[in-house]
Write a protein that holds these residues in place. Structure first.
Motif, PDB file in Angstrom:
ATOM      1  N   SER A   1       4.613  -4.749 -33.010  1.00 12.14           N
ATOM      2  CA  SER A   1       3.637  -4.244 -33.976  1.00 12.14           C
ATOM      3  C   SER A   1       3.637  -5.130 -35.210  1.00 12.14           C
ATOM      4  O   SER A   1       4.693  -5.614 -35.655  1.00 12.14           O
ATOM      5  CB  SER A   1       3.988  -2.812 -34.397  1.00 12.14           C
TER       6      SER A   1
ATOM      7  N   THR B   1      -5.325 -10.351 -23.841  1.00 12.63           N
ATOM      8  CA  THR B   1      -4.236 -10.147 -24.800  1.00 12.63           C
ATOM      9  C   THR B   1      -4.753  -9.783 -26.184  1.00 12.63           C
ATOM     10  O   THR B   1      -4.141  -8.993 -26.905  1.00 12.63           O
ATOM     11  CB  THR B   1      -3.358 -11.403 -24.918  1.00 12.63           C
TER      12      THR B   1
ATOM     13  N   ALA C   1      -4.970  -6.015 -27.898  1.00 14.86           N
ATOM     14  CA  ALA C   1      -3.857  -5.333 -28.561  1.00 14.86           C
ATOM     15  C   ALA C   1      -3.743  -5.727 -30.020  1.00 14.86           C
ATOM     16  O   ALA C   1      -3.355  -4.917 -30.869  1.00 14.86           O
ATOM     17  CB  ALA C   1      -2.540  -5.623 -27.835  1.00 14.86           C
TER      18      ALA C   1
ATOM     19  N   GLY D   1      -1.745  -2.849 -31.914  1.00 22.23           N
ATOM     20  CA  GLY D   1      -0.657  -2.213 -31.180  1.00 22.23           C
ATOM     21  C   GLY D   1       0.508  -3.131 -30.931  1.00 22.23           C
ATOM     22  O   GLY D   1       0.604  -4.243 -31.466  1.00 22.23           O
TER      23      GLY D   1
ATOM     24  N   SER E   1       2.830  -4.761 -27.583  1.00 21.31           N
ATOM     25  CA  SER E   1       2.466  -5.109 -26.216  1.00 21.31           C
ATOM     26  C   SER E   1       3.517  -6.024 -25.602  1.00 21.31           C
ATOM     27  O   SER E   1       4.063  -6.890 -26.287  1.00 21.31           O
ATOM     28  CB  SER E   1       1.095  -5.806 -26.230  1.00 21.31           C
TER      29      SER E   1
ATOM     30  N   SER F   1       1.074  -1.775 -23.126  1.00 17.11           N
ATOM     31  CA  SER F   1       0.766  -1.706 -24.557  1.00 17.11           C
ATOM     32  C   SER F   1       0.796  -0.273 -25.059  1.00 17.11           C
ATOM     33  O   SER F   1       0.529   0.668 -24.300  1.00 17.11           O
ATOM     34  CB  SER F   1      -0.620  -2.308 -24.841  1.00 17.11           C
TER      35      SER F   1
ATOM     36  N   SER G   1       0.424   2.090 -29.143  1.00 17.70           N
ATOM     37  CA  SER G   1      -0.124   2.076 -30.497  1.00 17.70           C
ATOM     38  C   SER G   1       0.854   1.461 -31.487  1.00 17.70           C
ATOM     39  O   SER G   1       2.044   1.253 -31.199  1.00 17.70           O
ATOM     40  CB  SER G   1      -0.458   3.514 -30.935  1.00 17.70           C
TER      41      SER G   1
END
Length: 481
Positions: free
Chosen positions: A201, A413, A416, A421, A423, A441, A443
Motif C-alpha cells: 500500500s 497491474t 491496483a 491497493g 497487490s 490484491s 484494499s
C-alpha cells in the motif's frame, strides 16, 4: 545439496544454513558475487567490499555461538537493491546517465534500506532498471537490457522497471531484492521471471531517500524467490521485526474459508493463450483445494485502467521533476522515456487536481465493492502476455511499437495503483512453461491480511505442483527454466 537448489533458496533456508554452519557467510557471498559478475546487464554496480564484510560477520557469528547470544538470523545474507535507493557512500543514478552530472554519494541510507542493514543484511549490488523507473518493459539503452530467465535463446523482456532486481533473484544470485512499484514495476518483472513481487500500500514504506517518479504513487516493494522472503523483508522495513529472535512467518488461512474474487473485466481480455491456460489451471487447483472462486462484474477495475491509459497521475508529477533536467541534459535521456515524460507537459495543475479527485473516488468505490462482495482477495493474471521478445520491443518504428508493448505489460497491474491497493504477484505456471503471474490484491492498508491470503494461495499452487510431480518438495529450488 546441489548448487542449483542451494542458489535458489529463500532467506529462511539460507539463514538456517548459516546458523547450522553448513555454509559460511563468506563462501555464500563469494559464490553469489561470482554469479553476479558473470550476469549480463543485471547490475549497474557491484559491492566488491561485500566479501570483507562477510568475513567480519563470520567472526561475529563464531563469537555469538560461544557467548550464547546469537546474531540476527539475517546477518550476512546478501540481497540486491534497485538503483533508486540511497545507500550511504554510494551514488544513486536511477538507471540514468543524466544523474552522473549532478549526483553525489548519499550521506546515509534511505529510510527503507536502513532497517535492512540494521538487521544484518548485506547489499551485493545496485540492479539495473528502466531509466527513472518509467517503463514496464525493463529496457535500458545505457546499461544494457536484462533478459527474462525464460527462453534465453530467443531473448525476452525481463519486465520493468525493477528489471535487474527480478533477474538477480531468478538467476539465483540472491534470494531477495528491493524494487519499486508505481504502476506494476515489481509485479511485472516478477511475473516475467517466475518469482514473487509485492506492491505494498502507498505509504506503508517511507519514500525518504528514494529517487522519485510519482511521489503520490511510488511504493518500494520486495521481490524474492518465495513469498516468505518478501514477508520477512516487509516485517523488517515496517519495524514489526527488529532482526532479533526467530524470523517472522505469514500465517495462512483455512483453505475451506478462502473466498477469491475474479473480476469480469478487461483484465481477462486479450490474454495470451499461455497466460489464459496457466491462470485457468490455477483457478482449478484453488477450487479443488476448497477455495471458493467467485466471478463478479467489477466495473471499477475497468475505470481504473481507463484512467491509467487516458488520465495518468504519474505523467504530470514525473514531468514536474524532470523538465529542468531535460532542458539541460535532454540528449542523455533514453528517447523512449523522454518521450513519455514530454507527453505530459501540457497537463495543467488544475487538470491534475481533478485527476487526484477522480483517483480518490476510485479508491472509495473499490473499497465499497470489496466490502459488499466480502472476498478475501481479488485475483487475475498479473500481465496479459508472456514476456515479449526483445526483437518485438526494439523493432522499427521503435517508439510506437514499444509504447504498445509497454502499455500491454502495465494494463493489469496499474489497476491496483489506481484503486490505491496492495497487490502481490505469485507464479502460477508449471515449471518449464512460459512464466505467468497470478495477482492477489486487496484494499489500501490491508497488507498484513494480503500476506496471509497470498501465503495460502501460494501453498495451494505449490502443493498441486508437488502432487503432480511438477516440483520437488522444496518448490523454491525449481525456479530455473
Amino acid at each position: 545439496m546441489s548448487k542449483t537448489s542451494q542458489s535458489h533458496f529463500g532467506l529462511r533456508q539460507l539463514a538456517e544454513q548459516v546458523q547450522k554452519k553448513e555454509i559460511s557467510v563468506a563462501s555464500l557471498v563469494t559464490r553469489r558475487l561470482g554469479k553476479a559478475s558473470q550476469s549480463e546487464s543485471v547490475f549497474i554496480s557491484l559491492n566488491h567490499d561485500i566479501v570483507g564484510q562477510a568475513q567480519a560477520i563470520d567472526k561475529l557469528i563464531d563469537q555469538a555461538i560461544q557467548s550464547g547470544k546469537p546474531l540476527s538470523p539475517l546477518s550476512g545474507l546478501p540481497i540486491t537493491l534497485k538503483d533508486l535507493f540511497d545507500v550511504r557512500g554510494e551514488i544513486t543514478l536511477a538507471g540514468s546517465r543524466v544523474l552522473k552530472n549532478i549526483a553525489k554519494p548519499a550521506a546515509q541510507d534511505c529510510a527503507v534500506i536502513a532497517p535492512l542493514r540494521n538487521a544484518g543484511l548485506l547489499f551485493l549490488g545496485r540492479t539495473n532498471m528502466s531509466e527513472f523507473a518509467f517503463s514496464g518493459m525493463g529496457l535500458n539503452p545505457h546499461y544494457g537490457n536484462p533478459q527474462s530467465i525464460w527462453d534465453r535463446a530467443t531473448g525476452r523482456l525481463s519486465g520493468g522497471s525493477s528489471s535487474g532486481s527480478a533477474v538477480s533473484v531468478a538467476e539465483g544470485i540472491v534470494a531477495a531484492s528491493m524494487g519499486s512499484d508505481t504502476a506494476g514495476s515489481c509485479r511485472i518483472p516478477a511475473a516475467f521471471n517466475g518469482i514473487v513481487g509485492v506492491k505494498p500500500s502507498y505509504g506503508r514504506y517511507s519514500l525518504a531517500g528514494v529517487y522519485p517518479l510519482s511521489p503520490t504513487s511510488d511504493a518500494p516493494g520486495p521481490l524474492a524467490a518465495d513469498l516468505d522472503s518478501c514477508f520477512i523483508l516487509d516485517q523488517v522495513i515496517t519495524g514489526a521485526y527488529s532482526g532479533a529472535g526467530a524470523l517472522p512467518e505469514a500465517q495462512r488461512l483455512e483453505r475451506s474459508n478462502l473466498s477469491l474474487l475474479v473480476p469480469e473485466s478487461v483484465v481477462l481480455e486479450d490474454l495470451d493463450d499461455r497466460v489464459k491456460a496457466s491462470f485457468e489451471r490455477a483457478l482449478g487447483w484453488l477450487e479443488q483445494a476448497g477455495a471458493a472462486i467467485k466471478h463478479r462484474p467489477m466495473p471499477v477495475i475497468d475505470r481504473c485502467i481507463d484512467m491509467f491509459f487516458k488520465r495518468s497521475i504519474v505523467g504530470y508529477e514525473a514531468w514536474q521533476h524532470h523538465q529542468s533536467l531535460i532542458q539541460h541534459y535532454g540528449d542523455e535521456y533514453d528517447p523512449f522515456v523522454r518521450q513519455r515524460l514530454e507527453n505530459s507537459r501540457q497537463v495543467t495543475e488544475r487538470e491534475q487536481q481533478s485527476r487526484y479527485r477522480e483517483k480518490a473516488g476510485l479508491q472509495r468505490d473499490f473499497n465499497r465493492v470489496m466490502q459488499q462482495q466480502q472476498g478475501d482477495g481479488l485475483i487475475y493474471p498479473t500481465v496479459a502476455c508472456v514476456p515479449p521478445t526483445m526483437a518485438e520491443a526494439m523493432a522499427p518504428p521503435k517508439m510506437n511499437g514499444s509504447a504498445k508493448i509497454n502499455l500491454r505489460c502495465l494494463r493489469n497491474t496499474a489497476a491496483a495503483n489506481y484503486f490505491n491497493g496492495c497487490s502481490i504477484s505469485l507464479p502460477c505456471h508449471r515449471p518449464g512453461d512460459a512464466p505467468v503471474g497470478l495477482m492477489v490484491s486487496l484494499s489500501h492498508n490491508q497488507d498484513d491480511y494480503l500476506y496471509r491470503v497470498a501465503a495460502t494461495v501460494e501453498k495451494i499452487l505449490n502443493d498441486r505442483r508437488v502432487s503432480r510431480g511438477c516440483l520437488p518438495s522444496n518448490p523454491v529450488s525449481a525456479l530455473r527454466y
